[in-house]
Write a protein that holds these residues in place. Structure first.
Motif, PDB file in Angstrom:
ATOM      1  N   VAL A 112       0.841  -1.214   0.000  1.00  0.00           N
ATOM      2  CA  VAL A 112       0.000   0.000   0.000  1.00  0.00           C
ATOM      3  C   VAL A 112       0.869   1.254   0.000  1.00  0.00           C
ATOM      4  O   VAL A 112       0.648   2.183  -0.784  1.00  0.00           O
ATOM      5  CB  VAL A 112      -0.970  -0.007   1.210  1.00  0.00           C
ATOM      6  CG1 VAL A 112      -1.619   1.342   1.403  1.00  0.00           C
ATOM      7  CG2 VAL A 112      -2.020  -1.081   1.029  1.00  0.00           C
ATOM      8  N   ILE A 113       1.885   1.270   0.851  1.00  0.00           N
ATOM      9  CA  ILE A 113       2.783   2.425   0.900  1.00  0.00           C
ATOM     10  C   ILE A 113       3.581   2.543  -0.394  1.00  0.00           C
ATOM     11  O   ILE A 113       3.751   3.633  -0.942  1.00  0.00           O
ATOM     12  CB  ILE A 113       3.719   2.342   2.121  1.00  0.00           C
ATOM     13  CG1 ILE A 113       2.905   2.477   3.413  1.00  0.00           C
ATOM     14  CG2 ILE A 113       4.798   3.423   2.071  1.00  0.00           C
ATOM     15  CD1 ILE A 113       3.695   2.166   4.664  1.00  0.00           C
ATOM     16  N   GLY A 114       4.081   1.413  -0.908  1.00  0.00           N
ATOM     17  CA  GLY A 114       4.869   1.433  -2.138  1.00  0.00           C
ATOM     18  C   GLY A 114       4.076   1.912  -3.347  1.00  0.00           C
ATOM     19  O   GLY A 114       4.549   2.746  -4.125  1.00  0.00           O
ATOM     20  N   ILE A 115       2.857   1.404  -3.490  1.00  0.00           N
ATOM     21  CA  ILE A 115       2.020   1.828  -4.616  1.00  0.00           C
ATOM     22  C   ILE A 115       1.612   3.282  -4.458  1.00  0.00           C
ATOM     23  O   ILE A 115       1.580   4.038  -5.434  1.00  0.00           O
ATOM     24  CB  ILE A 115       0.808   0.888  -4.757  1.00  0.00           C
ATOM     25  CG1 ILE A 115       1.288  -0.499  -5.201  1.00  0.00           C
ATOM     26  CG2 ILE A 115      -0.215   1.444  -5.726  1.00  0.00           C
ATOM     27  CD1 ILE A 115       0.241  -1.583  -5.123  1.00  0.00           C
ATOM     28  N   SER A 116       1.320   3.697  -3.228  1.00  0.00           N
ATOM     29  CA  SER A 116       0.974   5.109  -2.985  1.00  0.00           C
ATOM     30  C   SER A 116       2.126   6.034  -3.365  1.00  0.00           C
ATOM     31  O   SER A 116       1.900   7.116  -3.923  1.00  0.00           O
ATOM     32  CB  SER A 116       0.616   5.320  -1.519  1.00  0.00           C
ATOM     33  OG  SER A 116      -0.496   4.549  -1.166  1.00  0.00           O
ATOM     34  N   ALA A 117       3.348   5.618  -3.068  1.00  0.00           N
ATOM     35  CA  ALA A 117       4.506   6.444  -3.423  1.00  0.00           C
ATOM     36  C   ALA A 117       4.627   6.610  -4.933  1.00  0.00           C
ATOM     37  O   ALA A 117       4.909   7.709  -5.423  1.00  0.00           O
ATOM     38  CB  ALA A 117       5.789   5.821  -2.855  1.00  0.00           C
ATOM     39  N   VAL A 118       4.381   5.542  -5.669  1.00  0.00           N
ATOM     40  CA  VAL A 118       4.445   5.630  -7.131  1.00  0.00           C
ATOM     41  C   VAL A 118       3.339   6.543  -7.659  1.00  0.00           C
ATOM     42  O   VAL A 118       3.576   7.376  -8.548  1.00  0.00           O
ATOM     43  CB  VAL A 118       4.356   4.223  -7.772  1.00  0.00           C
ATOM     44  CG1 VAL A 118       4.206   4.312  -9.277  1.00  0.00           C
ATOM     45  CG2 VAL A 118       5.590   3.411  -7.415  1.00  0.00           C
ATOM     46  N   VAL A 119       2.137   6.418  -7.113  1.00  0.00           N
ATOM     47  CA  VAL A 119       1.032   7.266  -7.544  1.00  0.00           C
ATOM     48  C   VAL A 119       1.343   8.735  -7.293  1.00  0.00           C
ATOM     49  O   VAL A 119       1.122   9.592  -8.165  1.00  0.00           O
ATOM     50  CB  VAL A 119      -0.286   6.845  -6.844  1.00  0.00           C
ATOM     51  CG1 VAL A 119      -1.386   7.867  -7.052  1.00  0.00           C
ATOM     52  CG2 VAL A 119      -0.727   5.480  -7.340  1.00  0.00           C
ATOM     53  N   VAL A 120       1.889   9.047  -6.119  1.00  0.00           N
ATOM     54  CA  VAL A 120       2.248  10.437  -5.810  1.00  0.00           C
ATOM     55  C   VAL A 120       3.314  10.950  -6.777  1.00  0.00           C
ATOM     56  O   VAL A 120       3.233  12.088  -7.256  1.00  0.00           O
ATOM     57  CB  VAL A 120       2.712  10.567  -4.346  1.00  0.00           C
ATOM     58  CG1 VAL A 120       3.351  11.918  -4.079  1.00  0.00           C
ATOM     59  CG2 VAL A 120       1.543  10.349  -3.402  1.00  0.00           C
ATOM     60  N   CYS A 121       4.300  10.125  -7.075  1.00  0.00           N
ATOM     61  CA  CYS A 121       5.352  10.532  -8.017  1.00  0.00           C
ATOM     62  C   CYS A 121       4.790  10.791  -9.409  1.00  0.00           C
ATOM     63  O   CYS A 121       5.161  11.769 -10.062  1.00  0.00           O
ATOM     64  CB  CYS A 121       6.451   9.463  -8.075  1.00  0.00           C
ATOM     65  SG  CYS A 121       7.458   9.370  -6.599  1.00  0.00           S
ATOM     66  N   VAL A 122       3.894   9.947  -9.859  1.00  0.00           N
ATOM     67  CA  VAL A 122       3.299  10.127 -11.184  1.00  0.00           C
ATOM     68  C   VAL A 122       2.446  11.392 -11.216  1.00  0.00           C
ATOM     69  O   VAL A 122       2.506  12.174 -12.176  1.00  0.00           O
ATOM     70  CB  VAL A 122       2.484   8.881 -11.591  1.00  0.00           C
ATOM     71  CG1 VAL A 122       1.633   9.140 -12.817  1.00  0.00           C
ATOM     72  CG2 VAL A 122       3.422   7.701 -11.822  1.00  0.00           C
ATOM     73  N   LEU A 123       1.665  11.620 -10.158  1.00  0.00           N
ATOM     74  CA  LEU A 123       0.845  12.833 -10.108  1.00  0.00           C
ATOM     75  C   LEU A 123       1.705  14.099 -10.078  1.00  0.00           C
ATOM     76  O   LEU A 123       1.372  15.097 -10.722  1.00  0.00           O
ATOM     77  CB  LEU A 123      -0.085  12.793  -8.898  1.00  0.00           C
ATOM     78  CG  LEU A 123      -1.207  11.755  -8.964  1.00  0.00           C
ATOM     79  CD1 LEU A 123      -1.982  11.740  -7.650  1.00  0.00           C
ATOM     80  CD2 LEU A 123      -2.125  12.023 -10.135  1.00  0.00           C
ATOM     81  N   LEU A 124       2.805  14.051  -9.347  1.00  0.00           N
ATOM     82  CA  LEU A 124       3.718  15.196  -9.307  1.00  0.00           C
ATOM     83  C   LEU A 124       4.323  15.441 -10.681  1.00  0.00           C
ATOM     84  O   LEU A 124       4.413  16.592 -11.136  1.00  0.00           O
ATOM     85  CB  LEU A 124       4.827  14.966  -8.273  1.00  0.00           C
ATOM     86  CG  LEU A 124       5.878  16.055  -8.167  1.00  0.00           C
ATOM     87  CD1 LEU A 124       5.257  17.377  -7.743  1.00  0.00           C
ATOM     88  CD2 LEU A 124       6.961  15.643  -7.192  1.00  0.00           C
ATOM     89  N   ALA A 125       4.717  14.380 -11.358  1.00  0.00           N
ATOM     90  CA  ALA A 125       5.292  14.530 -12.696  1.00  0.00           C
ATOM     91  C   ALA A 125       4.270  15.108 -13.672  1.00  0.00           C
ATOM     92  O   ALA A 125       4.591  15.994 -14.476  1.00  0.00           O
ATOM     93  CB  ALA A 125       5.800  13.177 -13.194  1.00  0.00           C
TER      94      ALA A 125
END
Length: 115
Positions: free
Chosen positions: A48-61
């Motif tokens: 959950v934390i790992g996937i959330s981190a990827v989602v946040v990175c993609v949204l920031l990009a």
């Protein structure tokens, strides 16, 4: 975001420690003990934390791109790019540890010489 990726891996890795402690307690007590609920929590928290981190990175990009900024030109863009790839590479480990938590152990822990 890279911090969240590391936390996801560390949390998933705690599954191994919790399981080892559980086996040691069973061997010391010479009887079967209930499976620790905390192992399930740690096993689910990692992905959950790992996937959330990827989602946040993609949204920031995506946000930076909408502003017309190239990812390589901004520090946050570089962090988002590196964080997303690091997260993608660590998610399989987190998912494997989640699978290992739910997979049955054929032999079970050896209780040793309890006689």
């Amino acid at each position: 975001m890279p911090f969240a990726t590391v936390v996801g891996v560390v949390t998933s890795w705690q599954v191994q420690g919790i399981d080892s402690d559980w086996v040691d307690r069973q061997q010391a007590a010479c009887r079967r003990l209930p499976f620790p609920k905390m192992e399930y929590v740690a096993a689910w928290a990692g992905p959950v934390i790992g996937i959330s981190a990827v989602v946040v990175c993609v949204l920031l990009a995506k946000r930076l791109r909408r502003r017309g900024v190239r990812l390589a030109e901004a520090k946050l863009g570089i962090v988002a790019h590196i964080g997303a790839w690091a997260g993608v590479l660590t998610i399989p480990l987190e998912l494997f540890l989640l699978y290992a938590t739910y997979s049955p152990v054929d032999s079970g822990p050896v209780l040793g010489d309890c006689g």
